[in-house]
Design a protein around this motif. Structure first.
Motif, PDB file in Angstrom:
ATOM      1  N   GLY A  36      34.903  35.354  51.560  1.00 53.05           N
ATOM      2  CA  GLY A  36      35.858  36.601  50.982  1.00 53.05           C
ATOM      3  C   GLY A  36      35.437  37.311  50.002  1.00 53.05           C
ATOM      4  O   GLY A  36      36.103  38.170  49.412  1.00 53.05           O
ATOM      5  N   VAL A  37      34.059  37.297  49.506  1.00 54.13           N
ATOM      6  CA  VAL A  37      33.436  38.103  48.626  1.00 54.13           C
ATOM      7  C   VAL A  37      32.918  39.405  49.246  1.00 54.13           C
ATOM      8  O   VAL A  37      31.626  39.384  49.775  1.00 54.13           O
ATOM      9  N   LEU A  90      36.930  41.677  45.637  1.00 51.33           N
ATOM     10  CA  LEU A  90      36.149  42.888  46.098  1.00 51.33           C
ATOM     11  C   LEU A  90      35.505  43.399  44.842  1.00 51.33           C
ATOM     12  O   LEU A  90      36.089  43.550  43.722  1.00 51.33           O
ATOM     13  N   LEU A  91      34.232  43.644  44.899  1.00 48.10           N
ATOM     14  CA  LEU A  91      33.208  43.982  43.927  1.00 48.10           C
ATOM     15  C   LEU A  91      32.854  45.605  44.000  1.00 48.10           C
ATOM     16  O   LEU A  91      32.268  45.697  45.331  1.00 48.10           O
ATOM     17  N   LEU A 128      36.399  46.446  53.016  1.00 46.10           N
ATOM     18  CA  LEU A 128      37.813  45.824  53.194  1.00 46.10           C
ATOM     19  C   LEU A 128      37.739  45.528  54.820  1.00 46.10           C
ATOM     20  O   LEU A 128      38.218  44.121  55.035  1.00 46.10           O
ATOM     21  N   ALA A 129      36.991  46.296  55.808  1.00 49.02           N
ATOM     22  CA  ALA A 129      36.807  45.685  57.170  1.00 49.02           C
ATOM     23  C   ALA A 129      35.848  44.553  57.320  1.00 49.02           C
ATOM     24  O   ALA A 129      35.727  43.837  58.324  1.00 49.02           O
ATOM     25  N   GLY A 130      34.981  44.397  56.290  1.00 48.74           N
ATOM     26  CA  GLY A 130      34.000  43.240  56.272  1.00 48.74           C
ATOM     27  C   GLY A 130      34.517  42.076  56.321  1.00 48.74           C
ATOM     28  O   GLY A 130      33.874  40.907  56.480  1.00 48.74           O
ATOM     29  N   TRP A 131      35.570  41.604  55.694  1.00 48.93           N
ATOM     30  CA  TRP A 131      36.059  40.711  55.437  1.00 48.93           C
ATOM     31  C   TRP A 131      36.543  39.630  56.628  1.00 48.93           C
ATOM     32  O   TRP A 131      36.839  40.456  57.642  1.00 48.93           O
ATOM     33  N   TRP A 157      34.353  30.534  43.382  1.00 51.13           N
ATOM     34  CA  TRP A 157      35.363  31.438  43.856  1.00 51.13           C
ATOM     35  C   TRP A 157      36.180  30.576  44.567  1.00 51.13           C
ATOM     36  O   TRP A 157      35.884  29.746  45.428  1.00 51.13           O
ATOM     37  N   ALA A 158      37.545  30.539  44.164  1.00 45.53           N
ATOM     38  CA  ALA A 158      38.445  29.684  44.869  1.00 45.53           C
ATOM     39  C   ALA A 158      38.224  28.150  44.908  1.00 45.53           C
ATOM     40  O   ALA A 158      38.464  27.718  45.661  1.00 45.53           O
ATOM     41  N   GLY A 159      37.406  27.907  43.739  1.00 46.54           N
ATOM     42  CA  GLY A 159      37.129  26.593  43.418  1.00 46.54           C
ATOM     43  C   GLY A 159      35.601  26.124  44.106  1.00 46.54           C
ATOM     44  O   GLY A 159      35.259  25.198  44.120  1.00 46.54           O
TER      45      GLY A 159
END
Ligand SMILES: Nc1ncnc2c1ncn2[C@@H]1O[C@H](COP(=O)(O)OP(=O)(O)OP(=O)(O)O)[C@@H](O)[C@H]1O
Length: 256
Positions: free
Chosen positions: A79-80, A174-175, A156-159, A62-64
């Motif tokens: 970010g997941v 976002l899964l 969304l608030a968990g990031w 994820w993002a490398g």
């Protein structure tokens, strides 16, 4: 470079090959549906990406950065975020308190009063998910559609950059495990418009769904999983014409 790279992911349960060598890539900001019959391996795939299950082999970048081996909390820091098939909310708390709890995660002490924490930050998420009118409603009293929207707001608030005292922006994945499950057609449409809006804001979204009206017309791309293997991957109109997908999943009568 693709934002998410999944390579040869495998997860078996005894003799059941829930994921039997799954590979795909997602571009940043795309909204992609993962569909397939019951038992195809969709939830297992999500759990391996978000960290509730460990994959037996394969690679996820994820993002490398590699994700496998990290805990769900560590993946969230990168970010997941995810939601579940059945909405996971705190039933005895209000809508606002549910969001405040997520926004205060790791920062609350027993002497803090929840209602003094992050009420302002929570308002933005209430607004984004059309939940302001019910901010003080107890979650147990909400319609299922509102509960699903609250669960999405909580994801969304968990990031990390949404929370108190953190500022570094992370790329966001976002899964969503069946975001429209259990919703009536009108609620489904509202929900999927919100999901689309989240993707259009730059978030990479991968979601599973059994309601085809929540897939076709919403997703930029569709992946089809059957018996642990990816059997189709393409634009929605291509996948809708795929002979194997029509025969084994969509049905010959399916039309867009
Ligand atoms: N914890 C587990 N233990 C044993 N077998 C499991 C477990 N979790 C999943 N499986 C099996 O792995 C396969 C894939 O299941 P999974 O739940 O990932 O499918 P799915 O595509 O999400 O299905 P659905 O659309 O019904 O949610 C199924 O055969 C299932 O029975």
């Amino acid at each position: 470079m693709m934002a998410l790279q999944v390579r040869d992911l495998k997860r078996h349960f005894g003799g059941v090959r829930a994921l039997d060598g799954v590979s795909f890539e997602l571009a940043a900001g795309h909204c992609v549906a993962l569909i397939g019959p019951n038992g195809a391996g969709k939830s297992t795939c999500f759990a391996c990406l978000a960290g509730q299950l460990q994959a037996q082999s394969g690679q996820v970048l994820w993002a490398g950065q590699p994700l496998l081996g990290l805990s769900p909390a560590q993946r969230l820091q990168r970010g997941v975020a995810r939601t579940f098939q059945v909405a996971q909310t705190f039933e005895a708390l209000t809508v606002l308190q549910n969001l405040q709890l997520v926004l205060s995660a790791g920062k609350l002490s027993w002497w803090d009063r929840l209602d003094q924490r992050s009420a302002q930050a929570a308002e933005a998420f209430l607004e984004a998910m059309d939940l302001q009118p019910m901010r003080h409603a107890v979650v147990a009293d909400l319609s299922y559609g509102a509960k699903k929207r609250l669960e999405l707001a909580m994801a969304l608030a968990g990031w990390p950059d949404a929370r108190i005292g953190t500022s570094a922006e992370v790329p966001r994945l976002l899964l969503l495990d069946e975001p429209a499950a259990g919703l009536a057609p009108a609620e489904r449409q509202t929900m999927m418009a919100l999901v689309r809006r989240v993707a259009d804001s730059g978030v990479t979204v991968l979601y599973t769904e059994h309601n085809m009206d929540a897939v076709f017309g919403v997703a930029d791309r569709v992946l089809v999983l059957m018996q642990g293997r990816l059997v189709a991957d393409g634009r929605p109109e291509q996948v809708a014409q795929d002979p194997r997908v029509r025969q084994d999943y969509l049905g010959q009568g399916f039309s867009l």
